[in-house]
Design a protein around this motif. Structure first.
Motif, mmCIF file in Angstrom:
data_model
loop_
_atom_site.group_PDB
_atom_site.id
_atom_site.type_symbol
_atom_site.label_atom_id
_atom_site.label_comp_id
_atom_site.label_asym_id
_atom_site.label_seq_id
_atom_site.Cartn_x
_atom_site.Cartn_y
_atom_site.Cartn_z
ATOM 1 N N ASP A 36 8.406 -0.663 5.707
ATOM 2 C CA ASP A 36 8.759 0.765 5.557
ATOM 3 C C ASP A 36 8.038 1.650 6.573
ATOM 4 O O ASP A 36 7.593 2.745 6.224
ATOM 5 N N THR B 124 0.840 -1.208 0.000
ATOM 6 C CA THR B 124 0.000 0.000 0.000
ATOM 7 C C THR B 124 0.872 1.254 0.000
ATOM 8 O O THR B 124 2.074 1.188 0.271
ATOM 9 N N THR B 125 0.251 2.370 -0.245
ATOM 10 C CA THR B 125 0.915 3.650 -0.026
ATOM 11 C C THR B 125 1.033 3.826 1.500
ATOM 12 O O THR B 125 0.362 3.103 2.255
ATOM 13 N N PRO B 126 1.853 4.783 1.984
ATOM 14 C CA PRO B 126 1.968 4.953 3.436
ATOM 15 C C PRO B 126 0.593 5.191 4.071
ATOM 16 O O PRO B 126 -0.215 5.955 3.557
ATOM 17 N N LEU B 127 0.353 4.498 5.210
ATOM 18 C CA LEU B 127 -0.975 4.571 5.837
ATOM 19 C C LEU B 127 -0.981 5.393 7.121
ATOM 20 O O LEU B 127 -2.036 5.576 7.732
ATOM 21 N N LYS C 108 -6.451 -5.117 -2.531
ATOM 22 C CA LYS C 108 -7.134 -4.024 -1.844
ATOM 23 C C LYS C 108 -8.424 -4.518 -1.164
ATOM 24 O O LYS C 108 -8.698 -4.226 -0.002
ATOM 25 N N VAL D 180 -7.649 1.593 1.062
ATOM 26 C CA VAL D 180 -6.199 1.782 0.920
ATOM 27 C C VAL D 180 -5.838 1.792 -0.565
ATOM 28 O O VAL D 180 -6.568 1.251 -1.387
ATOM 29 N N GLU D 181 -4.728 2.429 -0.870
ATOM 30 C CA GLU D 181 -4.243 2.431 -2.255
ATOM 31 C C GLU D 181 -3.039 1.512 -2.378
ATOM 32 O O GLU D 181 -2.182 1.488 -1.501
ATOM 33 N N ILE D 182 -2.983 0.760 -3.462
ATOM 34 C CA ILE D 182 -1.839 -0.136 -3.689
ATOM 35 C C ILE D 182 -0.871 0.578 -4.633
ATOM 36 O O ILE D 182 -1.250 0.982 -5.731
ATOM 37 N N SER D 183 0.365 0.738 -4.182
ATOM 38 C CA SER D 183 1.298 1.475 -5.042
ATOM 39 C C SER D 183 2.266 0.561 -5.774
ATOM 40 O O SER D 183 2.949 0.985 -6.691
ATOM 41 N N GLU D 184 2.338 -0.683 -5.371
ATOM 42 C CA GLU D 184 3.289 -1.603 -5.989
ATOM 43 C C GLU D 184 2.703 -3.000 -5.982
ATOM 44 O O GLU D 184 2.066 -3.379 -4.991
ATOM 45 N N ARG E 92 3.579 1.031 5.722
ATOM 46 C CA ARG E 92 2.920 0.480 4.527
ATOM 47 C C ARG E 92 2.605 -0.986 4.805
ATOM 48 O O ARG E 92 3.301 -1.644 5.578
#
Ligand SMILES: Cc1cc2nc3c(=O)[nH]c(=O)nc-3n(C[C@H](O)[C@H](O)[C@H](O)COP(=O)(O)OP(=O)(O)OC[C@H]3O[C@@H](n4cnc5c(N)ncnc54)[C@H](O)[C@@H]3O)c2cc1C
Length: 498
Positions: free
Chosen positions: A289, A259-262, A314, A327-331, A292
């Motif tokens: 990280d 995810t992007t940072p939460l 997601k 949540v957004e998935i960035s990778e 995330r």
């Protein structure tokens, strides 16, 4: 050659110019495949003084080995109870001990002085989707007492104190299991193997082998190699060198997303620092990280682009932790694992000087390290512990039909796990409601000044006839919300099939 542990620099661990085999070469051992398995064997054999050449068709870790979560636990993809059933307690116990040795090998390789910034941290929690406290106790006893493995049983309250979801019930905590950065580890392993003297050639697919003589011949598009031993560690992509071997593996692609940072809220909802896996093998996640969430769940028996699964990852996160919101998935990433029909890895000698190390399935970190040691020591020291794997023969995985069946079995497993989870949560809510109703009744009786009335002896109480529950009555009625949730849990609905 002496066993040296020097640290892997960023350059060594990351991308370096690829060396292709463009000249004929002689070696003691030729390893085909530079994934976790091939590199573990190369490292162990080079440490024991052999001259080793690794031939990799693409680049180091391009498949599953460089696209995995890095959770390291004892055991195999095959559940322990099934292992005991299959080969008996004594042999199962020896195999389990080997799998623990494999995990400790990974720990030693991933030590800070060897692989700086690999992010080793302790503790893995296996959670149950159903309320199975009784089964938990016998599992704990077996692991602790019979299999000498440190584990702690967590009651439902404790699990839910660190994971804010009603999806999980009891847990088994493995304080000595650990995790590393799964996508970096394979590069660290390659660097250690090089340091130990192994030569690794990338962009060098092996197109055929002749394993009949004492010196075996290996053919690549631009050069030939001769070696006394060949180790086939190509997983499902081995292909031409021994097609029959590839056909004993059912390819299962697994996918994960980050995810992007939460922010802080992720720690309020997920208070456990290590990896979490559910006992049905559906979800596997941890915080990376700082804030995330890395989450593995979807699987297919056909290759697909990992990006396609961002939506299903997601939805999985939302169905387990609704409080996290959208949540957004960035990778996304993923790779193909090779699953054997019996669920155990293929480790051993097929014929003199021809070795195999594949079929590690979803648990390749400890098992490939273990295979590396078993094979290297057998070749160089004459050890024979790999023979413990002999009961697990090479069994044809069924070709295309096998893949279809595999997909159906996977879907069925996930669907039945979802149904069992729904039922367990329904029972839990029903118990809470029962307790509330009893408390209300007791309160009402107290207020009315009535207690249970004594009947004169010989008089039987009249009991109002109770409606008989239908066989299916325990199953939660499918509300719109549930229907939606079940819909999301069905992998086919997640766009899993091609
Ligand atoms: C999303 C995901 C998460 C996972 N998480 C975990 C985890 O947390 N913990 C865990 O223990 N396991 C995990 N696994 C499983 C683990 O990644 C695998 O079991 C392991 O990587 C298998 O390693 P391998 O070396 O057998 O295969 P591969 O990684 O497939 O390596 C085989 C290599 O051989 C090469 N090759 C094949 N044929 C030839 C040829 N003819 N010539 C030259 N080269 C060839 C290929 O190019 C490839 O690079 C995960 C897997 C996935 C996909």
């Amino acid at each position: 050659m002496s066993e040296t542990f020097t640290s892997v620099s960023q350059e060594e661990a990351g991308f370096r110019e690829r060396a292709r085999l463009s000249f004929d070469l002689d070696a003691d051992i030729c390893v085909i495949g530079a994934g976790l398995a091939g590199l573990s064997i190369a490292l162990e054999a080079a440490r024991l003084g052999a001259s080793v050449a690794v031939l990799e068709g693409r680049h180091i870790g391009w498949n599953a080995s460089g696209n995995q979560l890095g959770t390291v636990m004892p055991g195999f993809a095959l559940p322990l109870t099934e292992l005991i059933e299959r080969i008996g307690f004594e042999d199962a116990s020896e195999l389990w001990a080997l799998s623990k040795e494999g995990a400790e090998l990974v720990r030693a390789n991933a030590a800070e002085e060897n692989m700086p910034d690999i992010g080793l941290s302790d503790g893995v929690l296996e959670v149950s989707n159903v309320d199975a406290g009784d089964r938990l106790i016998s599992r704990l006893q077996m692991l602790n007492e019979d299999f000498d493995t440190e584990v702690e049983g967590w009651q439902v309250d404790r699990v839910r104190a660190v994971l804010k979801t009603d999806r999980y019930f009891h847990g088994v905590y493995y304080p000595k299991a650990f995790q590393v950065d799964g996508r970096k580890y394979v590069h660290g392993l390659a660097a250690l193997a090089r340091r130990a003297g192994a030569r690794i050639f990338e962009d060098t697919p092996v197109v055929s082998i002749d394993h009949s003589g004492i010196r075996k011949r290996i053919v690549t598009p631009s050069a030939r190699l001769r070696a006394s031993h060949i180790v086939l560690a190509g997983n499902i992509h081995l292909g031409a060198p021994l097609r029959r071997l590839s056909e004993t593996l059912l390819p299962v692609w697994r996918y994960a997303g980050i995810t992007t940072p939460l922010g802080e809220r992720v720690h309020e909802i997920i208070g456990f620092k290590g990896s979490v896996k559910d006992s049905d093998g559906v979800d596997h996640f941890r915080i990376v990280d700082g804030d995330r969430l890395m989450w593995e769940s979807p699987e297919t028996t056909w290759a697909a682009r990992p990006q396609r699964f961002a939506g299903s990852v997601k939805r999985r996160i939302r169905s387990i932790f609704p409080e996290l919101g959208n949540v957004e998935i960035s990778e996304t990433f993923g790779g193909a694992t090779g699953q054997t029909v019996h669920g155990m890895p293929q480790i051993g000698q097929l014929r003199k000087g021809l070795w195999v190390a594949s079929g590690f399935g979803r648990q390749g970190m400890n098992t490939s390290a273990m295979a590396g040691q078993l094979i290297a020591r057998s070749i160089l020291w004459g050890e024979e512990r790999w023979k413990l794997f002999s009961p697990f023969e090479l069994v044809w995985a069924g070709g295309t039909t096998g893949r279809v069946a595999g997909q159906l079995v996977g879907m069925w497993g996930r669907a039945s796990s979802a149904a069992a989870g729904t039922l367990a949560r329904y029972r839990e809510r029903a118990r809470v409601k029962d307790r509330e109703r009893e408390a209300r009744l007791a309160e009402a009786n107290r207020a009315a000044g009535t207690g249970p009335r004594r009947l004169p002896s010989g008089v039987r109480p009249r009991v109002a006839p109770q409606p008989q529950p239908a066989a299916t009555e325990e199953v939660e009625p499918v509300s719109q919300e549930n229907r939606q949730e079940n819909h999301q849990e069905n992998p086919q609905e997640q766009g899993v099939s091609q």
